[in-house]
Design a protein around this motif. Structure first.
Motif, PDB file in Angstrom:
ATOM      1  N   GLY A  45      46.474  46.638  44.170  1.00  0.00           N
ATOM      2  CA  GLY A  45      46.174  46.476  42.533  1.00  0.00           C
ATOM      3  C   GLY A  45      45.361  44.605  42.649  1.00  0.00           C
ATOM      4  N   CYS A  46      45.747  43.564  43.834  1.00  0.00           N
ATOM      5  CA  CYS A  46      45.228  42.329  43.768  1.00  0.00           C
ATOM      6  C   CYS A  46      43.923  42.663  43.774  1.00  0.00           C
ATOM      7  CB  CYS A  46      45.940  41.609  44.638  1.00  0.00           C
ATOM      8  SG  CYS A  46      48.389  41.335  44.030  1.00  0.00           S
ATOM      9  N   PHE A  47      43.297  43.640  45.201  1.00  0.00           N
ATOM     10  CA  PHE A  47      41.696  43.811  45.528  1.00  0.00           C
ATOM     11  C   PHE A  47      40.876  43.969  44.388  1.00  0.00           C
ATOM     12  CE2 PHE A  47      39.097  46.344  47.980  1.00  0.00           C
ATOM     13  CZ  PHE A  47      38.301  45.782  47.722  1.00  0.00           C
ATOM     14  N   LEU A  48      41.715  45.470  44.063  1.00  0.00           N
ATOM     15  CA  LEU A  48      40.872  46.242  43.076  1.00  0.00           C
ATOM     16  C   LEU A  48      40.815  45.007  41.629  1.00  0.00           C
ATOM     17  CD1 LEU A  48      42.962  49.127  43.276  1.00  0.00           C
ATOM     18  CD2 LEU A  48      40.397  48.921  44.022  1.00  0.00           C
ATOM     19  N   LEU A  49      41.863  44.454  41.680  1.00  0.00           N
ATOM     20  CA  LEU A  49      41.571  43.401  39.864  1.00  0.00           C
ATOM     21  C   LEU A  49      40.340  42.421  40.174  1.00  0.00           C
ATOM     22  CD1 LEU A  49      41.980  43.610  36.675  1.00  0.00           C
ATOM     23  CD2 LEU A  49      44.589  41.696  37.629  1.00  0.00           C
ATOM     24  N   GLY A  50      40.129  42.191  41.237  1.00  0.00           N
ATOM     25  CA  GLY A  50      39.849  40.900  42.119  1.00  0.00           C
ATOM     26  C   GLY A  50      38.017  41.754  42.476  1.00  0.00           C
ATOM     27  N   LEU A  51      37.937  42.819  42.533  1.00  0.00           N
ATOM     28  CA  LEU A  51      37.160  43.771  42.413  1.00  0.00           C
ATOM     29  C   LEU A  51      36.641  43.677  40.512  1.00  0.00           C
ATOM     30  CD1 LEU A  51      35.226  45.125  44.580  1.00  0.00           C
ATOM     31  CD2 LEU A  51      36.603  47.047  44.486  1.00  0.00           C
ATOM     32  N   LEU A  52      37.085  44.006  40.262  1.00  0.00           N
ATOM     33  CA  LEU A  52      36.785  44.310  38.494  1.00  0.00           C
ATOM     34  C   LEU A  52      36.252  43.028  38.206  1.00  0.00           C
ATOM     35  CD1 LEU A  52      39.559  46.811  37.442  1.00  0.00           C
ATOM     36  CD2 LEU A  52      36.976  47.523  37.683  1.00  0.00           C
ATOM     37  N   VAL A  61      35.816  48.635  30.702  1.00  0.00           N
ATOM     38  CA  VAL A  61      36.490  48.882  32.250  1.00  0.00           C
ATOM     39  C   VAL A  61      37.987  48.133  32.606  1.00  0.00           C
ATOM     40  CG1 VAL A  61      35.646  49.143  35.031  1.00  0.00           C
ATOM     41  CG2 VAL A  61      33.943  50.245  33.261  1.00  0.00           C
ATOM     42  N   LEU A  62      37.724  47.250  32.291  1.00  0.00           N
ATOM     43  CA  LEU A  62      38.622  46.194  32.693  1.00  0.00           C
ATOM     44  C   LEU A  62      39.806  46.555  31.623  1.00  0.00           C
ATOM     45  CD1 LEU A  62      36.915  43.188  32.331  1.00  0.00           C
ATOM     46  CD2 LEU A  62      37.719  43.792  34.084  1.00  0.00           C
ATOM     47  N   LEU A  63      39.174  46.692  30.512  1.00  0.00           N
ATOM     48  CA  LEU A  63      41.003  47.642  29.586  1.00  0.00           C
ATOM     49  C   LEU A  63      41.719  49.167  30.828  1.00  0.00           C
ATOM     50  CD1 LEU A  63      39.843  47.648  26.128  1.00  0.00           C
ATOM     51  CD2 LEU A  63      41.401  45.831  27.299  1.00  0.00           C
ATOM     52  N   LEU A  64      40.575  49.466  30.855  1.00  0.00           N
ATOM     53  CA  LEU A  64      40.947  50.941  30.993  1.00  0.00           C
ATOM     54  C   LEU A  64      41.695  51.340  32.678  1.00  0.00           C
ATOM     55  CD1 LEU A  64      41.156  54.066  31.401  1.00  0.00           C
ATOM     56  CD2 LEU A  64      38.881  53.921  32.456  1.00  0.00           C
ATOM     57  N   ALA A  65      40.758  50.136  33.553  1.00  0.00           N
ATOM     58  CA  ALA A  65      41.424  50.327  34.831  1.00  0.00           C
ATOM     59  C   ALA A  65      42.551  48.635  35.511  1.00  0.00           C
ATOM     60  CB  ALA A  65      39.482  49.710  35.903  1.00  0.00           C
ATOM     61  N   GLY A  66      41.261  47.640  34.576  1.00  0.00           N
ATOM     62  CA  GLY A  66      42.283  46.255  34.695  1.00  0.00           C
ATOM     63  C   GLY A  66      44.245  45.734  34.348  1.00  0.00           C
ATOM     64  N   THR A  67      43.597  46.069  33.397  1.00  0.00           N
ATOM     65  CA  THR A  67      44.606  45.823  31.820  1.00  0.00           C
ATOM     66  C   THR A  67      45.642  47.733  31.679  1.00  0.00           C
ATOM     67  OG1 THR A  67      43.750  44.538  30.709  1.00  0.00           O
ATOM     68  CG2 THR A  67      45.999  46.000  29.901  1.00  0.00           C
ATOM     69  N   GLY A  68      45.297  48.390  32.175  1.00  0.00           N
ATOM     70  CA  GLY A  68      45.963  49.482  31.668  1.00  0.00           C
ATOM     71  C   GLY A  68      46.202  50.142  33.108  1.00  0.00           C
ATOM     72  N   GLY A 113      38.363  40.905  47.512  1.00  0.00           N
ATOM     73  CA  GLY A 113      38.485  41.489  46.186  1.00  0.00           C
ATOM     74  C   GLY A 113      36.841  41.260  45.040  1.00  0.00           C
ATOM     75  N   TYR A 114      37.260  39.543  44.901  1.00  0.00           N
ATOM     76  CA  TYR A 114      36.273  39.134  43.580  1.00  0.00           C
ATOM     77  C   TYR A 114      34.352  38.982  43.841  1.00  0.00           C
ATOM     78  CZ  TYR A 114      34.425  35.991  40.800  1.00  0.00           C
ATOM     79  OH  TYR A 114      32.829  34.510  40.329  1.00  0.00           O
ATOM     80  N   CYS A 115      35.362  39.061  45.820  1.00  0.00           N
ATOM     81  CA  CYS A 115      33.730  38.790  46.136  1.00  0.00           C
ATOM     82  C   CYS A 115      32.962  39.790  46.843  1.00  0.00           C
ATOM     83  CB  CYS A 115      33.927  37.944  48.082  1.00  0.00           C
ATOM     84  SG  CYS A 115      34.785  36.260  47.924  1.00  0.00           S
ATOM     85  N   VAL A 116      34.146  40.738  46.656  1.00  0.00           N
ATOM     86  CA  VAL A 116      33.146  42.042  47.315  1.00  0.00           C
ATOM     87  C   VAL A 116      32.330  42.918  45.327  1.00  0.00           C
ATOM     88  CG1 VAL A 116      33.158  44.602  47.108  1.00  0.00           C
ATOM     89  CG2 VAL A 116      34.474  42.426  49.302  1.00  0.00           C
ATOM     90  N   GLY A 117      33.613  42.487  44.839  1.00  0.00           N
ATOM     91  CA  GLY A 117      32.094  42.754  43.030  1.00  0.00           C
ATOM     92  C   GLY A 117      31.492  41.821  42.805  1.00  0.00           C
TER      93      GLY A 117
END
Length: 120
Positions: A45-52, A61-68, A113-117
């Motif tokens: 989740g840390c990596f994926l949220l950073g990616l988003l 997308v942030l509401l669906l994938a990030g928050t939800g 994740g943030y850098c990759v995003g």
């Protein structure tokens, strides 16, 4: 507003199911005092949220994938409860390793994740 609620609910439904499945499979595979299921979902989740966040995908997308999804997938309260459990059982080596892995790797994976995003 109700559209946003629906996005969070749909993501949360999927994230909760993913968390249950991953945690169960990890517990079956790794018999250990370290709760690898929670560690896995939280670090993922840390990596994926950073990616988003790094990818600037937009509010839906942030509401669906990030928050939800990520909100239901990851679990801070379970992490804390498991840390207390390790301390109560005097499993100090596992406790220190779990704390270190959760926080140090979590922050590191969020940044990666943030850098990759940002790069994609």
């Amino acid at each position: 507003m109700w559209g946003n609620v629906a996005l969070v609910a749909a993501g949360g439904f999927c994230g909760a199911i993913a968390r249950y499945y991953i945690s169960k499979k990890m517990a079956e595979r790794f018999q250990s005092s370290v709760p690898y299921g929670t560690l896995t979902v939280n670090l993922t989740g840390c990596f994926l949220l950073g990616l988003l966040i790094g990818g600037d995908w937009g509010n839906p997308v942030l509401l669906l994938a990030g928050t939800g999804f990520m909100g239901a997938l990851t679990t801070f309260s379970t992490l804390q409860l498991e840390l207390v459990g390790l301390a109560r059982k005097s499993r100090y080596r596992a406790l220190i390793g779990y704390i270190t892995a959760s926080y140090v790797l979590g922050i590191g994976l969020s940044y990666i994740g943030y850098c990759v995003g940002r790069a994609i």
